[in-house]
Design a protein around this motif. Structure first.
Motif, PDB file in Angstrom:
ATOM      1  N   UNK A  40       0.787  -1.264   0.079  1.00  0.00           N
ATOM      2  CA  UNK A  40      -0.005  -0.160   0.009  1.00  0.00           C
ATOM      3  C   UNK A  40       0.868   1.156  -0.038  1.00  0.00           C
ATOM      4  N   UNK A  41       0.367   2.428  -0.344  1.00  0.00           N
ATOM      5  CA  UNK A  41       0.983   3.644  -0.387  1.00  0.00           C
ATOM      6  C   UNK A  41       0.226   4.674   0.963  1.00  0.00           C
ATOM      7  N   UNK A  42       0.986   5.657   1.070  1.00  0.00           N
ATOM      8  CA  UNK A  42       0.279   6.580   1.941  1.00  0.00           C
ATOM      9  C   UNK A  42       1.652   7.756   2.435  1.00  0.00           C
ATOM     10  N   UNK A  89       6.075  12.831   3.995  1.00  0.00           N
ATOM     11  CA  UNK A  89       6.878  11.583   3.248  1.00  0.00           C
ATOM     12  C   UNK A  89       6.112  10.692   2.615  1.00  0.00           C
ATOM     13  N   UNK A  90       6.400  10.504   1.526  1.00  0.00           N
ATOM     14  CA  UNK A  90       5.379   9.663   0.585  1.00  0.00           C
ATOM     15  C   UNK A  90       5.968   7.990   0.832  1.00  0.00           C
ATOM     16  N   UNK A  91       5.461   7.252   1.223  1.00  0.00           N
ATOM     17  CA  UNK A  91       6.103   5.763   1.538  1.00  0.00           C
ATOM     18  C   UNK A  91       4.951   4.597   0.878  1.00  0.00           C
ATOM     19  N   UNK A  92       5.806   3.466   1.061  1.00  0.00           N
ATOM     20  CA  UNK A  92       5.178   2.094   0.579  1.00  0.00           C
ATOM     21  C   UNK A  92       5.356   1.041   1.732  1.00  0.00           C
ATOM     22  N   UNK A  93       4.282   0.355   1.845  1.00  0.00           N
ATOM     23  CA  UNK A  93       4.394  -0.616   3.095  1.00  0.00           C
ATOM     24  C   UNK A  93       3.327  -1.814   2.982  1.00  0.00           C
ATOM     25  N   UNK A  94       3.607  -2.860   3.651  1.00  0.00           N
ATOM     26  CA  UNK A  94       2.639  -3.846   3.869  1.00  0.00           C
ATOM     27  C   UNK A  94       2.115  -3.852   5.224  1.00  0.00           C
ATOM     28  N   UNK A  95       1.025  -4.460   5.381  1.00  0.00           N
ATOM     29  CA  UNK A  95       0.239  -4.579   6.933  1.00  0.00           C
ATOM     30  C   UNK A  95       0.502  -5.896   7.538  1.00  0.00           C
ATOM     31  N   UNK A  96       0.519  -5.788   9.130  1.00  0.00           N
ATOM     32  CA  UNK A  96       0.611  -7.111   9.643  1.00  0.00           C
ATOM     33  C   UNK A  96      -0.310  -6.968  11.070  1.00  0.00           C
ATOM     34  N   UNK A  97      -0.779  -7.912  11.466  1.00  0.00           N
ATOM     35  CA  UNK A  97      -1.476  -7.817  12.796  1.00  0.00           C
ATOM     36  C   UNK A  97      -0.676  -8.528  13.825  1.00  0.00           C
ATOM     37  N   UNK A  98      -0.793  -7.646  14.951  1.00  0.00           N
ATOM     38  CA  UNK A  98       0.335  -8.348  15.991  1.00  0.00           C
ATOM     39  C   UNK A  98      -0.515  -8.249  17.203  1.00  0.00           C
ATOM     40  N   UNK A  99      -0.275  -9.165  18.498  1.00  0.00           N
ATOM     41  CA  UNK A  99      -0.907  -9.103  19.535  1.00  0.00           C
ATOM     42  C   UNK A  99      -0.040  -8.545  20.408  1.00  0.00           C
ATOM     43  N   UNK A 111      -0.354  -2.769  12.187  1.00  0.00           N
ATOM     44  CA  UNK A 111       0.954  -2.057  11.967  1.00  0.00           C
ATOM     45  C   UNK A 111       1.277  -1.921  10.544  1.00  0.00           C
ATOM     46  N   UNK A 112       2.128  -1.129  10.218  1.00  0.00           N
ATOM     47  CA  UNK A 112       2.837  -1.240   8.967  1.00  0.00           C
ATOM     48  C   UNK A 112       4.025  -2.011   8.822  1.00  0.00           C
ATOM     49  N   UNK A 113       4.431  -2.735   7.791  1.00  0.00           N
ATOM     50  CA  UNK A 113       5.762  -3.636   7.921  1.00  0.00           C
ATOM     51  C   UNK A 113       6.597  -3.421   6.791  1.00  0.00           C
ATOM     52  N   UNK A 114       7.638  -3.610   6.507  1.00  0.00           N
ATOM     53  CA  UNK A 114       8.707  -3.329   5.331  1.00  0.00           C
ATOM     54  C   UNK A 114       8.332  -2.132   4.945  1.00  0.00           C
ATOM     55  N   UNK A 115       8.382  -1.005   5.546  1.00  0.00           N
ATOM     56  CA  UNK A 115       8.009   0.269   5.038  1.00  0.00           C
ATOM     57  C   UNK A 115       9.137   0.771   4.130  1.00  0.00           C
TER      58      UNK A 115
END
Length: 335
Positions: A40-42, A89-99, A111-115
């Protein structure tokens, strides 16, 4: 006060108090899922460099609750010594679910991952940000050599001694202060003493006129890591299995006994044979000094590994000045 709810009182410019809600990741609905492979981007809404976290506004609307996601500095892909993000800042990332823990309860958080930067580039922005905000002695790329006089890891600062022979227009003293944020440790926590260590660094002049060390590294620009100081050599990415045979809780290191029949890379096997022979020669008659053991330390363990004697683990291997070691140590079954 209700357990599990954290709030911070902040002062406005007018002196009035306002309540800021807990900046940690928001709790997710139980039925919320993510595509672990999607990107994703943001843009960065805000990022607190001292606390190491912030939030990103997600471009793809409706993908995440509130169209924003929490990001921690450990998930930033960067070569910067002090990973951070800049507002807008424009970024790209994946998403992950944590406990994560909230109060006394564990809750599902997003949380965002591998940004990275858009397109997958590393987020290397510190030099540009420093160039705008810091006053350098000489220039930003000027490097000086010296020695760490002492460094207090708990208080986060120390002093370095400048080598003789540098001609500078500024009246820089022989000894200057260094803050923890200026130690280039490759994005890893500093886990060893560095007193008397030979280093190189830049020099900056603070707003109060104090001269301080900047971007402190090993000679040649190598980050100050235990791996670099012990000349670690990676020996492939293959994973092996074994059992924790011994663990020194207070010093944070131990030994792993490889499973029977394990075949290591030739260089690792040779070093294990040498170490086992040396141990056998020193062992008492009632001791078993012939076992071929791999050294490992807490810093090389995955966060969820409980380092208990008899625990089955998987790991990769390396060589350094101490011999053969295990890294990326994880509970068996996690891979």
């Amino acid at each position: 006060m209700t357990l599990g709810v954290q709030k911070t009182i902040q002062k406005t410019s007018a002196g009035e108090a306002k309540v800021a809600h807990d900046p940690a990741p928001a709790r997710l609905p139980d039925n919320f899922t993510v595509d672990k492979d999607a990107r994703y981007t943001g843009s960065v809404i805000e990022f607190n460099k001292w606390r190491g976290f912030g939030h990103i506004a997600v471009d793809q609307k409706g993908v995440v609750p509130g169209d924003k996601v929490f990001v921690h500095w450990k998930n930033i892909q960067t070569d910067d010594r002090f990973p951070r993000l800049q507002q807008g800042l424009q970024v790209e990332f994946g998403l992950m679910i944590t406990n994560d823990w909230k109060g006394w309860n564990r809750v599902r958080c997003l949380k965002a991952k591998t940004l990275t930067l858009p397109g997958g580039g590393m987020v290397n922005i510190q030099d540009a940000m420093d160039a705008e905000s810091l006053q350098f002695v000489g220039a930003q790329n000027f490097r000086y050599t010296g020695t760490v006089k002492f460094f207090d890891q708990f208080r986060g600062f120390g002093w370095v001694t400048l080598d003789e022979g540098f001609a500078m227009e500024d009246p820089v003293p022989k000894e200057i202060k260094v803050d923890a944020v200026e130690l280039n440790t490759g994005g890893k926590p500093l886990r060893m003493r560095i007193d008397k260590l030979a280093i190189e660094f830049g020099i900056i002049k603070g707003k109060n006129g104090e001269y301080m060390a900047y971007n402190v590294t090993l000679p040649g620009g190598t980050p100050i890591t235990q791996e670099a100081m012990e000349h670690r050599q990676e020996e492939g990415s293959q994973r092996f299995t074994g059992t924790i045979q011994w663990w020194h809780r207070w010093q944070g290191w131990g030994h792993i006994l490889p499973d029977p029949g394990t075949t290591f890379p030739e260089a690792v096997q040779k070093k294990l044979d040498e170490t086992a022979s040396q141990a056998a020669a020193k062992a008492k008659p009632e001791e078993n000094g012939k076992e071929k053991l791999l050294y490992f330390r807490k810093a090389d363990c995955e966060w969820n590994l409980r380092t208990e004697i008899g625990k089955k683990v998987t790991y990769a291997v390396y060589l350094d000045d101490k011999g053969a070691g295990a890294k990326d140590v994880a509970p068996e079954g996690q891979d």
